[in-house]
Design a protein around this motif. Structure first.
Motif: not given
Lengths: 492, 249
Positions: A439-441, A443-446, A450-452, A454, A458-459, A462, A465
């Motif tokens: 959740d905190d990861q 939230f960091y993006c939001l 970034l939208s959830s 996106e 992104l996560i 990664g 990759k």
């Protein structure tokens, strides 16, 4: 509302119903009656104008299949399949062997367009020179019959044979006889044996000695007929020093019934030959309650028969209700190399049991396994892999890396590695990790805007990759898009 | 700029903020100090819209409108930035990629054109040089294997690029040695502007030697219990929070 509860609720609301490619194409089919019997096998063989030896081969497989039972060792659960309630042959009613796009059923072309398949190949299909630097030849398998085969002429100039396997059986019987069933024997496993009896069509590739295939070869599969089992058969042979890269991608329309798919792919690499086989699989995964969806029981195996040969499997698996698939390499030749790069995404009620087998037989053989499993919703995602070194496989080396990523807390990730070494000089390494999108990861993006969706994309991108980098360029972009689509709605 | 009125918020049914009143005018830097558990971090999460916190009463007026119901990503695009106490790691995603995704997502949300790659690179270069962030660091996966100082510099770099109207710095000094603290503080100071408000949350006074606030608020048991000038921080440093402990949860 507590963050975790909210995530749970949102995950349970996943709308896997909104399968992007769920539509049905209205093309008349020509199909065999339901059920399986020697008569059906004869019917399929006759439809294909097959020689007697092929019919005998099929009948032999059918008789053996009758004595076998379905395997139950994998971590997938599904209602018993009634093999007598399926159709085993279905062909679109299109004029056979169109020479150009104009002769192809427009419904079919419209469907490919809807799929958003990079059939910019339209130009390429039309034979426009220099339409792209990297040309892709498409042997489109629509239901069971190859309807479009392009670039045949140019490939022929290079001596490459790329055609429907039914055509190869008629035109190149000596090559087919020599290699068909030589990697995946008729009695290899329940589904492979079934496939040997009733396979409808598939691709055949032959790269002669020393030839580097001038383009990437590509096949798009699509299951379209209600209750039709799909039994593709693919055979790829790379002679001494030959190189080929083969791409396979698939989507299927929405259906209530579970559809069975049991393909067999055989690859043969002789001395110094190299085969790269890439798959993007996006079959209908079932609706939000886990109803429907494709059952995908596939046997894929490559034989590094010659010294210094190399076979590389890359797969991006996002679809199917059940995936049962272990693309493997037999490292028979000395100094041969096998690779397996995999991304398996599961959401909703999907079940994935997939992995690879690296069988080290020759000296100084090397293998590499990179597997990335992503589980969301209520899905189960299992990596099952075997790495083995036989007595004579001195100097065998393997590196395995299995990572799992969990989204939400109702899904499961499992890793089942089998390692067997009968040679003291073999060196096998195994690494595995399991992580969760926290959740905190998110939230960091939001918080950064970034939208959830996106953020998840992104996560996840990664996370995968290392495997995406292995895909041919045009596939890599598609695969990234597909992974994001597959996980849409997996978090609020 | 920011006006918080009688803000009550709870998590898992437990009330943490119990009527916060706070005004931070445009261009000012305010510090919030207080003992552990007084609700400082909760305030930063509630202001930035983190899921899981229920605002049961009160208003957060930002730039003229109440943002209590606004999702986190929209607040970000509207100009709310939170520098995290513990910045999160995203394996496999280059820092540069993340910066670009964030900047363009915000621009898109505001109806602005996405930045061209050369324009973006130029901006990053300017901002990263000031903060002593190397190109090598920008190529590494976001915060993965970063030292404490690198993570905090990366937060300030993001703040510089995203140009927020309100920057909330949550315990930015934690985990920093004195040299790193100086670099980070200089970075923050260079971003002070008449158009930007800042809310600096800290437990210790030492950060406020470097980032001198216009006002200092003391938070205890989910409320602002005292407000003063920079000298209030020194007083707290000398006396500790003992005077406010009685009010702690």
């Amino acid at each position: 509302m507590p963050a975790i509860q909210e995530t749970v609720d949102q995950v349970s609301q996943i709308d896997v119903d909104q399968y992007k490619y769920g539509f049905v194409t209205d093309i008349e089919s020509d199909r065999a009656p339901k059920g399986l019997s020697e008569d059906i096998v004869r019917f399929i063989s006759a439809k294909k104008n097959e020689p007697d030896w092929m019919l005998e081969w099929r009948l032999d497989a059918y008789r053996r299949w009758l004595t076998m039972t379905e395997p139950t060792w994998s971590r997938v659960h599904y209602p018993k399949i009634d093999f007598d309630d399926l159709y085993y042959y279905s062909a679109p009613k299109s004029s056979p062997g169109p020479k150009s796009l104009d002769e192809v059923d427009p419904e079919l072309l419209a469907m490919y367009e809807k799929l958003g398949i990079p059939l910019r190949e339209r130009e390429i299909l039309a034979g426009v020179e220099g339409a792209s630097d990297r040309r892709v030849a498409v042997d489109a398998v629509f239901d069971s019959v190859s309807v479009v085969t392009t670039f045949k002429e140019e490939l022929k100039k290079a001596g490459v044979i790329f055609c429907a396997i039914s055509e190869a059986i008629r035109e190149y019987p000596e090559i087919v006889k020599k290699y068909l069933g030589s990697v995946v024997p008729v009695t290899d496993n329940y589904y492979a044996t079934l496939n040997s009896a009733v396979f409808s069509d598939g691709s055949f590739v032959y790269i002669p000695e020393g030839v580097r295939c001038p383009m990437e070869l590509s096949t798009y599969f699509r299951i379209n007929e209600r209750n039709t089992g799909q039994f593709e058969r693919t055979l790829i042979i790379a002679e001494k020093g030959a190189h080929v890269s083969y791409l396979e991608g698939c989507t299927a329309p929405m259906r209530d019934e579970n559809q069975l798919h049991a393909a067999v792919v055989e690859l043969v690499a002789l001395e110094d030959a190299e085969i790269k086989y890439s798959t993007v699989q996006n079959w209908y995964p079932g609706d939000k309650d886990g109803k429907g969806g494709i059952y995908n029981f596939v046997t894929k195996r490559g034989d590094c028969r010659g010294d210094r040969s190399k076979i590389s499997w890359t797969q991006v698996e996002t679809g199917s209700a059940i995936t049962w698939k272990y693309p493997s390499c037999i490292l028979r030749g000395d100094d041969s190399q096998g690779e397996f790069y995999s991304i398996a995404v599961s959401n909703g009620y999907q079940q994935v049991d997939s992995g690879t087998k690296m069988i080290h037989l020759g000296k100084n053989t090397k293998s590499r396994i990179i597997s990335k499993g992503i589980a969301a919703g209520r899905s189960d995602n299992t990596y099952r892999g075997l790495v083995s070194a036989h007595r004579k496989a001195s100097g065998a080396r393997n590196f395995t890396n299995c990572d799992s990523l969990l989204i939400g807390d109702k899904c499961g990730a499992h890793t089942v590695p089998y390692i067997e070494s009968k040679n003291a000089s073999a060196v096998f390494e195994h690494e595995a990790t399991t992580s969760k999108i926290a959740d905190d990861q998110l939230f960091y993006c939001l918080q950064r805007g970034l939208s959830s969706e996106e953020a998840v994309a992104l996560i996840v991108n990664g996370f995968v990759k290392d495997v995406i980098q292995q895909l041919p360029m045009e596939f890599a972009v598609e695969a990234q898009k597909l992974i994001s689509i597959s996980l849409e709605g997996s978090v609020g | 700029m920011l006006e918080i009125k009688n803000l009550h918020a709870s998590i898992d049914g437990k009330e943490i903020l119990r009527g916060v009143d706070l005004v931070v005018p445009t261009g000012e830097v305010h510090a919030i100090m207080g003992p552990n558990g007084s609700g400082k971090s909760t305030l930063s999460y509630v202001l930035s819209g983190r899921d899981g916190y229920d605002v049961t009463e009160g208003e957060i007026i930002f730039d003229g409108s109440d943002i209590v119901e606004m999702p986190a990503e929209e607040r970000a695009a509207a100009g709310v930035f939170l520098a995290f106490q513990y910045p999160l790691e995203i394996p496999g995603v280059a820092t540069m990629t993340f910066l670009k995704a964030a900047l363009n997502a915000q621009r898109k949300a505001r109806g602005e054109a996405e930045l061209t790659t050369p324009d973006f690179i130029r901006r990053v270069k300017v901002a990263s040089e000031k903060l002593n962030v190397s190109q090598e660091m920008l190529r590494r996966p976001l915060n993965v294997g970063f030292s404490g100082g690198e993570k905090k510099r990366n937060e300030i770099l993001q703040m510089a690029l995203l140009e927020p109207k309100l920057a909330i710095l949550d315990e930015t000094d934690s985990g920093l040695d004195i040299d790193a603290l100086r670099v980070v503080s200089e970075g923050v100071n260079s971003l002070r502007s008449p158009e930007r408000s800042m809310l600096v949350i800290t437990h210790y006074q030492r950060l406020l030697d470097h980032i001198v606030p216009d006002k200092v608020h003391v938070m205890s048991a989910g409320r602002i219990v005292r407000t003063g000038g920079p000298e209030l921080a020194l007083e707290l440093e000398a006396k500790g929070y003992a005077d406010y402990a009685g009010e702690a949860a």
